[in-house]
Design a protein around this motif. Sequence first.
Motif, PDB file in Angstrom:
ATOM      1  N   PRO A   1       3.776  -3.194 -12.142  1.00 34.85           N
ATOM      2  CA  PRO A   1       2.473  -3.662 -11.656  1.00 34.85           C
ATOM      3  C   PRO A   1       1.929  -2.752 -10.552  1.00 34.85           C
ATOM      4  N   ILE A   2       0.685  -2.347 -10.718  1.00 38.81           N
ATOM      5  CA  ILE A   2       0.021  -1.469  -9.753  1.00 38.81           C
ATOM      6  C   ILE A   2      -1.473  -1.707  -9.871  1.00 38.81           C
ATOM      7  N   ARG A   3      -2.194  -1.488  -8.775  1.00 39.49           N
ATOM      8  CA  ARG A   3      -3.646  -1.672  -8.811  1.00 39.49           C
ATOM      9  C   ARG A   3      -4.288  -0.880  -7.677  1.00 39.49           C
ATOM     10  N   VAL A   4      -5.608  -0.804  -7.698  1.00 36.31           N
ATOM     11  CA  VAL A   4      -6.367  -0.131  -6.650  1.00 36.31           C
ATOM     12  C   VAL A   4      -7.307  -1.149  -6.024  1.00 36.31           C
ATOM     13  N   GLU A   5      -7.311  -1.192  -4.685  1.00 35.56           N
ATOM     14  CA  GLU A   5      -8.238  -2.034  -3.941  1.00 35.56           C
ATOM     15  C   GLU A   5      -8.797  -1.224  -2.784  1.00 35.56           C
ATOM     16  N   ALA A   6     -10.112  -1.157  -2.688  1.00 39.79           N
ATOM     17  CA  ALA A   6     -10.785  -0.442  -1.606  1.00 39.79           C
ATOM     18  C   ALA A   6     -10.258   0.989  -1.459  1.00 39.79           C
ATOM     19  N   GLY A   7     -10.013   1.645  -2.595  1.00 43.69           N
ATOM     20  CA  GLY A   7      -9.578   3.025  -2.574  1.00 43.69           C
ATOM     21  C   GLY A   7      -8.110   3.243  -2.234  1.00 43.69           C
TER      22      GLY A   7
ATOM     23  N   ASP B   1       3.726  -3.227  -6.752  1.00 44.96           N
ATOM     24  CA  ASP B   1       4.513  -4.451  -6.597  1.00 44.96           C
ATOM     25  C   ASP B   1       5.533  -4.258  -5.475  1.00 44.96           C
ATOM     26  N   ALA B   2       5.423  -5.033  -4.409  1.00 42.83           N
ATOM     27  CA  ALA B   2       6.277  -4.876  -3.223  1.00 42.83           C
ATOM     28  C   ALA B   2       7.752  -5.090  -3.529  1.00 42.83           C
ATOM     29  N   SER B   3       8.072  -5.882  -4.552  1.00 45.77           N
ATOM     30  CA  SER B   3       9.483  -6.129  -4.864  1.00 45.77           C
ATOM     31  C   SER B   3      10.193  -4.851  -5.303  1.00 45.77           C
ATOM     32  N   LEU B   4       9.441  -3.860  -5.806  1.00 46.04           N
ATOM     33  CA  LEU B   4      10.049  -2.591  -6.212  1.00 46.04           C
ATOM     34  C   LEU B   4      10.536  -1.805  -5.001  1.00 46.04           C
ATOM     35  N   ILE B   5       9.843  -1.956  -3.899  1.00 47.44           N
ATOM     36  CA  ILE B   5      10.168  -1.211  -2.688  1.00 47.44           C
ATOM     37  C   ILE B   5      11.270  -1.913  -1.895  1.00 47.44           C
ATOM     38  N   HIS B   6      11.233  -3.219  -1.868  1.00 46.07           N
ATOM     39  CA  HIS B   6      12.135  -3.976  -0.989  1.00 46.07           C
ATOM     40  C   HIS B   6      13.399  -4.493  -1.642  1.00 46.07           C
ATOM     41  N   ARG B   7      13.450  -4.477  -2.954  1.00 44.11           N
ATOM     42  CA  ARG B   7      14.634  -5.002  -3.651  1.00 44.11           C
ATOM     43  C   ARG B   7      15.837  -4.127  -3.346  1.00 44.11           C
ATOM     44  N   THR B   8      16.959  -4.735  -3.062  1.00 43.34           N
ATOM     45  CA  THR B   8      18.174  -3.973  -2.790  1.00 43.34           C
ATOM     46  C   THR B   8      19.246  -4.388  -3.784  1.00 43.34           C
ATOM     47  N   LYS B   9      20.220  -3.524  -3.946  1.00 44.49           N
ATOM     48  CA  LYS B   9      21.301  -3.817  -4.876  1.00 44.49           C
ATOM     49  C   LYS B   9      22.364  -4.653  -4.189  1.00 44.49           C
TER      50      LYS B   9
ATOM     51  N   ALA C   1      -8.608  10.227 -15.478  1.00 43.24           N
ATOM     52  CA  ALA C   1      -9.892  10.851 -15.148  1.00 43.24           C
ATOM     53  C   ALA C   1     -10.919   9.824 -14.686  1.00 43.24           C
ATOM     54  N   ASP C   2     -10.779   8.561 -15.147  1.00 47.38           N
ATOM     55  CA  ASP C   2     -11.721   7.512 -14.755  1.00 47.38           C
ATOM     56  C   ASP C   2     -11.151   6.610 -13.657  1.00 47.38           C
ATOM     57  N   ASP C   3     -10.179   7.132 -12.894  1.00 48.45           N
ATOM     58  CA  ASP C   3      -9.624   6.495 -11.696  1.00 48.45           C
ATOM     59  C   ASP C   3      -8.802   5.229 -11.931  1.00 48.45           C
ATOM     60  N   ARG C   4      -8.286   5.041 -13.137  1.00 47.84           N
ATOM     61  CA  ARG C   4      -7.324   3.956 -13.345  1.00 47.84           C
ATOM     62  C   ARG C   4      -5.950   4.460 -12.929  1.00 47.84           C
ATOM     63  N   VAL C   5      -5.095   3.559 -12.467  1.00 46.57           N
ATOM     64  CA  VAL C   5      -3.746   3.950 -12.060  1.00 46.57           C
ATOM     65  C   VAL C   5      -2.717   3.188 -12.885  1.00 46.57           C
ATOM     66  N   PHE C   6      -1.580   3.850 -13.111  1.00 48.81           N
ATOM     67  CA  PHE C   6      -0.480   3.291 -13.879  1.00 48.81           C
ATOM     68  C   PHE C   6       0.821   3.699 -13.210  1.00 48.81           C
ATOM     69  N   ALA C   7       1.846   2.883 -13.357  1.00 48.88           N
ATOM     70  CA  ALA C   7       3.158   3.201 -12.797  1.00 48.88           C
ATOM     71  C   ALA C   7       4.206   3.052 -13.890  1.00 48.88           C
ATOM     72  N   LEU C   8       4.992   4.106 -14.098  1.00 55.65           N
ATOM     73  CA  LEU C   8       6.040   4.137 -15.120  1.00 55.65           C
ATOM     74  C   LEU C   8       7.307   4.735 -14.512  1.00 55.65           C
ATOM     75  N   ASP C   9       8.446   4.448 -15.150  1.00 62.42           N
ATOM     76  CA  ASP C   9       9.662   5.164 -14.788  1.00 62.42           C
ATOM     77  C   ASP C   9       9.365   6.650 -14.893  1.00 62.42           C
TER      78      ASP C   9
ATOM     79  N   ASP D   1       0.847  -1.186   0.000  1.00 63.43           N
ATOM     80  CA  ASP D   1       0.000   0.000   0.000  1.00 63.43           C
ATOM     81  C   ASP D   1       0.889   1.244   0.000  1.00 63.43           C
ATOM     82  N   ILE D   2       0.697   2.115  -1.002  1.00 66.30           N
ATOM     83  CA  ILE D   2       1.503   3.342  -1.065  1.00 66.30           C
ATOM     84  C   ILE D   2       0.662   4.602  -0.874  1.00 66.30           C
ATOM     85  N   GLY D   3      -0.628   4.443  -0.605  1.00 65.95           N
ATOM     86  CA  GLY D   3      -1.467   5.612  -0.349  1.00 65.95           C
ATOM     87  C   GLY D   3      -2.858   5.469  -0.911  1.00 65.95           C
TER      88      GLY D   3
END
Length: 111
Positions: free
Chosen positions: A90-96, A101-109, A34-42, A6-8
């Motif tokens: 990968p990104i999505r909306v659930e219950a507002g 994708d959690a691997s983007l946040i937790h992956r380390t070099k 405008a129709d509440d779809r979400v996308f994640a890009l570089d 969850d990022i917000g």
Amino acid sequence: MSGFLDIGALADIPAQGARLVRTAQGCIAVFRTADDRVFALDDRCPHKGGPLSEGIVHGTSVTCPLHNWVFDLNTGTAQGADDGAVATYPIRVEAGRILIDASLIHRTKAA
């Protein structure tokens, strides 16, 4: 780690707006249409490095604020440009709530 993090709230991003998320992979722009779809890009345009999170969202596209390259939010491909594309995530909306994708946040070099 797998799954989504969850990022917000969806309401935290204005319709046809974006927010920047800093991840282990670098900065990711999260867009709301405008129709509440979400996308994640570089967040970085491959043309001149413009911050896509500061671009104009229209339909399922975003226009880079520096030189007007237009990117498809579904595929990350620049429309009408040579060799222009950014990664999508990968990104999505659930219950507002917006989940990424959690691997983007937790992956380390590796050291």
